[in-house]
Motif scaffolding. Structure first.
Motif, PDB file in Angstrom:
ATOM      1  N   GLN A 131     -15.178  11.654  -4.909  1.00 33.44           N
ATOM      2  CA  GLN A 131     -14.142  12.588  -5.358  1.00 33.44           C
ATOM      3  C   GLN A 131     -12.828  11.872  -5.632  1.00 33.44           C
ATOM      4  O   GLN A 131     -12.037  12.292  -6.477  1.00 33.44           O
ATOM      5  CB  GLN A 131     -13.932  13.706  -4.335  1.00 33.44           C
ATOM      6  N   GLY A 132     -12.601  10.766  -4.930  1.00 28.54           N
ATOM      7  CA  GLY A 132     -11.399   9.977  -5.184  1.00 28.54           C
ATOM      8  C   GLY A 132     -11.355   9.390  -6.583  1.00 28.54           C
ATOM      9  O   GLY A 132     -10.282   9.163  -7.146  1.00 28.54           O
ATOM     10  N   MET A 133     -12.534   9.144  -7.188  1.00 22.89           N
ATOM     11  CA  MET A 133     -12.562   8.697  -8.579  1.00 22.89           C
ATOM     12  C   MET A 133     -12.087   9.808  -9.496  1.00 22.89           C
ATOM     13  O   MET A 133     -11.443   9.550 -10.523  1.00 22.89           O
ATOM     14  CB  MET A 133     -13.961   8.233  -8.972  1.00 22.89           C
ATOM     15  N   ALA A 134     -12.397  11.069  -9.150  1.00 27.02           N
ATOM     16  CA  ALA A 134     -11.890  12.192  -9.935  1.00 27.02           C
ATOM     17  C   ALA A 134     -10.366  12.247  -9.875  1.00 27.02           C
ATOM     18  O   ALA A 134      -9.711  12.587 -10.867  1.00 27.02           O
ATOM     19  CB  ALA A 134     -12.499  13.500  -9.427  1.00 27.02           C
ATOM     20  N   VAL A 135      -9.788  11.901  -8.737  1.00 29.84           N
ATOM     21  CA  VAL A 135      -8.324  11.849  -8.615  1.00 29.84           C
ATOM     22  C   VAL A 135      -7.767  10.710  -9.463  1.00 29.84           C
ATOM     23  O   VAL A 135      -6.799  10.888 -10.212  1.00 29.84           O
ATOM     24  CB  VAL A 135      -7.908  11.681  -7.138  1.00 29.84           C
ATOM     25  N   ALA A 136      -8.379   9.534  -9.354  1.00 32.30           N
ATOM     26  CA  ALA A 136      -7.895   8.367 -10.099  1.00 32.30           C
ATOM     27  C   ALA A 136      -7.965   8.593 -11.605  1.00 32.30           C
ATOM     28  O   ALA A 136      -7.023   8.275 -12.338  1.00 32.30           O
ATOM     29  CB  ALA A 136      -8.693   7.119  -9.703  1.00 32.30           C
ATOM     30  N   THR A 137      -9.080   9.145 -12.082  1.00 33.39           N
ATOM     31  CA  THR A 137      -9.203   9.395 -13.520  1.00 33.39           C
ATOM     32  C   THR A 137      -8.240  10.493 -13.967  1.00 33.39           C
ATOM     33  O   THR A 137      -7.686  10.423 -15.064  1.00 33.39           O
ATOM     34  CB  THR A 137     -10.644   9.767 -13.906  1.00 33.39           C
ATOM     35  N   SER A 138      -8.009  11.487 -13.124  1.00 30.61           N
ATOM     36  CA  SER A 138      -7.077  12.556 -13.478  1.00 30.61           C
ATOM     37  C   SER A 138      -5.643  12.039 -13.542  1.00 30.61           C
ATOM     38  O   SER A 138      -4.863  12.455 -14.416  1.00 30.61           O
ATOM     39  CB  SER A 138      -7.183  13.708 -12.476  1.00 30.61           C
ATOM     40  N   LEU A 139      -5.279  11.141 -12.641  1.00 31.35           N
ATOM     41  CA  LEU A 139      -3.957  10.505 -12.719  1.00 31.35           C
ATOM     42  C   LEU A 139      -3.817   9.703 -14.002  1.00 31.35           C
ATOM     43  O   LEU A 139      -2.776   9.744 -14.671  1.00 31.35           O
ATOM     44  CB  LEU A 139      -3.737   9.593 -11.514  1.00 31.35           C
TER      45      LEU A 139
END
Length: 224
Positions: free
Chosen positions: A118-126
């Protein structure tokens, strides 16, 4: 093991800053490249700090805790298949991280992102929100959020910026659905300068071989 320090303080607006675990004391951070870590669902800021010993020594690493309690840890927002999931929950969480970054990025030579699951979803969203703010992004065993046309995501700018992106995963990952992988692959190939590597027998985790590739990617990308 790298010594760590932890920050958690009220901001000037009265809201809480995120809990952040740092790899270096504050006096040693100025001028260093910053790598921000985002943990997975039901984990916490300590979960990825073990990666620090496998990363280039000159980096300052900051591991951020997600805001929502979930099981034994925390989550960034509800999972896409949960009833309370919404784009606004994603925007609120990612926007809070972006605001925190505004207060720390000026001390560093560059800012890069690394997210697991889920942290990759945060990184890509940033990256999609601020496509020109980051030197590179690393995504491990994770996914991108479908944008649904939301104005928070500046995908046209991202496609123009083509930020270097390392994506590592196992085709047999039992957690990330084939639909999410397809969506993620389509976005990354059209909006980033993508390095994609598949690892067998890793499933939903991070392998030593993958970490060696991440170290090489960060070294070549950030130093060049």
């Amino acid at each position: 093991m790298t010594d760590t320090t932890r920050d958690s303080a009220a901001s000037s607006s009265g809201s809480r800053e995120p809990v952040v675990l740092w790899s270096k004391p504050e006096a040693e951070r100025p001028g260093t490249p910053l790598l921000v870590l985002f943990h997975g669902y039901m984990a916490n800021e300590e979960d990825l700090m073990g990666l620090t010993d496998h990363l280039p020594e000159e980096f300052t690493v900051a591991s951020v805790r997600a805001p929502r309690p979930a099981g034994p840890g925390f989550s960034w927002f509800p999972l896409p298949d949960e009833p309370d999931y919404s784009m606004e929950s994603v925007v609120e969480s990612v926007g809070a991280v972006a605001s925190w970054l505004d207060g720390v990025c000026g001390a560093h030579a560059s800012v890069s992102l690394l997210g697991f699951s889920q942290g990759m979803a945060v990184a890509t969203s940033l990256l999609r929100h601020r496509p020109r703010d980051f030197t590179c992004v690393v995504g491990l065993s994770g996914y991108c959020i479908p944008a649904e046309g939301h104005g928070f995501f500046r995908d046209e700018e991202a496609a123009a910026a083509r930020v270097p992106f390392f994506w590592g995963r196992d085709q047999e990952d039992p957690i990330i659905s084939a639909e999410m992988i397809e969506t993620t692959h389509a976005w990354l190939t059209t909006h980033t300068q993508l390095t994609k590597i598949l690892y067998s027998n890793m499933f939903h985790s991070i392998s030593q071989r993958e970490l060696a590739h991440v170290r090489e990617f960060l070294t070549l990308t950030v130093r060049s």
